[in-house]
Design an enzyme around this catalytic site. Structure first.
Site, PDB file in Angstrom:
ATOM      1  N   HIS A 169     -25.568  22.733 -80.959  1.00  0.00           N
ATOM      2  CA  HIS A 169     -25.006  23.987 -81.460  1.00  0.00           C
ATOM      3  C   HIS A 169     -25.032  24.056 -82.985  1.00  0.00           C
ATOM      4  O   HIS A 169     -24.238  24.759 -83.601  1.00  0.00           O
ATOM      5  CB  HIS A 169     -23.587  24.178 -80.927  1.00  0.00           C
ATOM      6  CG  HIS A 169     -23.561  24.470 -79.453  1.00  0.00           C
ATOM      7  ND1 HIS A 169     -23.602  25.741 -78.934  1.00  0.00           N
ATOM      8  CD2 HIS A 169     -23.542  23.634 -78.384  1.00  0.00           C
ATOM      9  CE1 HIS A 169     -23.584  25.679 -77.613  1.00  0.00           C
ATOM     10  NE2 HIS A 169     -23.547  24.408 -77.255  1.00  0.00           N
ATOM     11  N   HIS A 206     -20.842  12.265 -69.056  1.00  0.00           N
ATOM     12  CA  HIS A 206     -21.513  12.753 -70.248  1.00  0.00           C
ATOM     13  C   HIS A 206     -21.368  11.703 -71.350  1.00  0.00           C
ATOM     14  O   HIS A 206     -20.772  10.642 -71.153  1.00  0.00           O
ATOM     15  CB  HIS A 206     -20.936  14.109 -70.691  1.00  0.00           C
ATOM     16  CG  HIS A 206     -21.971  15.050 -71.220  1.00  0.00           C
ATOM     17  ND1 HIS A 206     -22.719  14.770 -72.341  1.00  0.00           N
ATOM     18  CD2 HIS A 206     -22.384  16.268 -70.784  1.00  0.00           C
ATOM     19  CE1 HIS A 206     -23.547  15.768 -72.573  1.00  0.00           C
ATOM     20  NE2 HIS A 206     -23.375  16.694 -71.642  1.00  0.00           N
ATOM     21  N   ASP A 259     -27.631  23.779 -66.807  1.00  0.00           N
ATOM     22  CA  ASP A 259     -28.565  23.831 -65.685  1.00  0.00           C
ATOM     23  C   ASP A 259     -27.943  23.212 -64.433  1.00  0.00           C
ATOM     24  O   ASP A 259     -27.413  22.096 -64.504  1.00  0.00           O
ATOM     25  CB  ASP A 259     -29.832  23.045 -66.027  1.00  0.00           C
ATOM     26  CG  ASP A 259     -30.631  23.668 -67.158  1.00  0.00           C
ATOM     27  OD1 ASP A 259     -31.468  24.529 -66.866  1.00  0.00           O
ATOM     28  OD2 ASP A 259     -30.410  23.283 -68.319  1.00  0.00           O
TER      29      ASP A 259
END
Length: 422
Positions: free
Chosen positions: A17, A106, A358
């Protein structure tokens, strides 16, 4: 580190980002015709927002060449590549809930453990958005390999969850013994792969089953993994640097550096463990003579293999047969389902992750796998070219006591015939 390669060096930069992502590519041979149009097709195949089966993040991923070319020709100097982030939403990660939890599976927690600080949104460098620089650099490598050697690199979706294009059977525990698979990798093209969008499976019926499965997990705010198979055709023989940089080792390194990868197998792979050596061995047969790449007009005898369970690599060195391998990708870690986990402060809690992700990374991973394959082959080609060029400066070995199998001095020009032995 963020640099890959020895002779063809790629350094990627940027966070998911941030303002931009991209790469610096050093070692590109001078004199190669290159513009953004050579790079953009792979960028477009990788970009988000392609279909309802991918993240809805809307990025066009337009690549800009910042340096290293003039009038559409490479100068031999570092090439700077930049892609601006246009649809980043760091606010999705700034909610009080998201800010409290490391996302399960993650890299939030491990990055914090390693650096003592981490990007506050989108996974930063651990995000798949980091692969933009890889794909852009890979397109440059592929352009050179195609022009100089006629190399073809094609990847495709092989499985999604339990849906397989070539499921293992008792007769064919590995695809390397399956004539249908061997026929496919011998001729498959990217046009055929992309004819079955968005799943990128070369079989339409299998693609429909895979797409339905992804939709099922998407609608449950869940995710699913799968595999991508890649074939490299017309690759020069002699590539690879034993003992520690064997070509399959550098391919494995490259593929397992892609986000979300969990497995790599080449040639017969794990299924080949169920095949006896009498079937698994690749017998040598005569092949058409080939022109020596560094001696125009000079040809030398060649061998090839009758079968290709080795996946085009033996002893860590390419043998001229097609190279093929499969990469396993786990389910995307960030999902919208509520998950019981713990906060950074070690308190139990429930995380319902936000953001756009996704449900299955496989369709968009296809060009990433191709690009990393191109980087590996390009680096190996430059290493071998340097070795071959240095060898040509030496006189041929004339010692008759040396076995003929030791050298490739038995070269002949197209106008010369070898002397007949008495």
């Amino acid at each position: 580190m963020s640099t890959f390669g020895q002779y063809f060096r790629v350094t990627t930069y940027g966070e998911s980002h941030g303002k931009s992502v991209g790469a610096i590519v050093d070692g590109v041979p001078p004199g190669l015709k290159l513009t953004e149009d050579d790079i953009q097709p792979q960028m477009t195949r990788r970009r988000p927002g392609q279909s309802a089966l991918t993240t809805p993040r809307d990025e066009k991923d337009r690549v800009e060449i910042q340096s290293g070319t003039e009038f559409g020709v490479t100068l031999g100097t570092p090439i700077g590549l930049r892609v601006m982030n246009q649809d980043q939403r760091p606010k999705d990660y700034g909610s009080s809930t998201m800010d409290m939890f490391p996302r399960p599976s993650h890299a939030d927690w491990t990055y914090l453990e390693k650096y003592g600080v981490k990007a506050s949104s989108g996974g930063g460098r651990s995000s798949a958005r980091e692969t933009i620089g890889r794909v852009a650099a890979g397109a440059i490598a592929e352009k050179y390999l195609t022009v100089a050697h006629g190399v073809e690199i094609v990847a495709f979706t092989n499985s999604v969850g339990p849906e397989h294009l070539f499921p293992p059977t008792r007769e064919h525990p590995t695809p390397s013994t399956n004539p249908e698979f061997l026929d496919l990798i011998g001729k498959i093209s990217r046009n055929e792969v992309d004819a079955n969008l968005p799943i990128r499976c070369p079989d339409a019926e299998a693609g429909k089953r895979m797409a339905s499965l992804i939709e099922e997990f998407r609608d449950k705010n869940d995710s699913i993994g799968g595999t991508v198979t890649c074939v490299i055709r017309n690759c020069p023989s002699g590539l690879g640097e034993p003992c520690f940089d064997k070509l399959e080792a550098t391919l494995a390194h490259a593929m397992l550096s892609i986000p979300a990868t969990k497995g790599f197998e080449i040639g017969s792979g794990f299924g080949g463990c169920s095949v006896p050596g009498s079937i698994h061995n690749d017998p040598f047969i005569k092949a058409p003579s080939t022109t020596d790449p560094l001696r125009p007009g000079v040809t030398r005898p060649r061998l090839t293999t009758k079968t290709n369970n080795s996946g085009g690599i033996q002893g860590g060195i390419t043998n001229g047969a097609p190279i093929y391998f499969t990469v396993a990708f786990k389910p995307a870690a960030t999902i919208g389902q509520a998950q019981q986990t713990a906060t950074y402060d070690e308190a139990n809690g429930v995380l319902e992750a936000k953001g756009r992700h996704d449900p299955c990374v496989i369709p968009r991973a296809v060009p990433i796998v191709e690009s990393m394959a191109a980087l590996v082959i390009m680096d190996a080609v430059l290493a071998q070219s340097a070795r071959q060029a240095a060898r040509t400066l030496l006189p041929p070995i004339q010692d008759v006591t040396i076995p003929v199998s030791m050298t490739h001095n038995n070269l002949t020009t197209s106008s010369e015939k070898p002397e007949e032995k008495a």
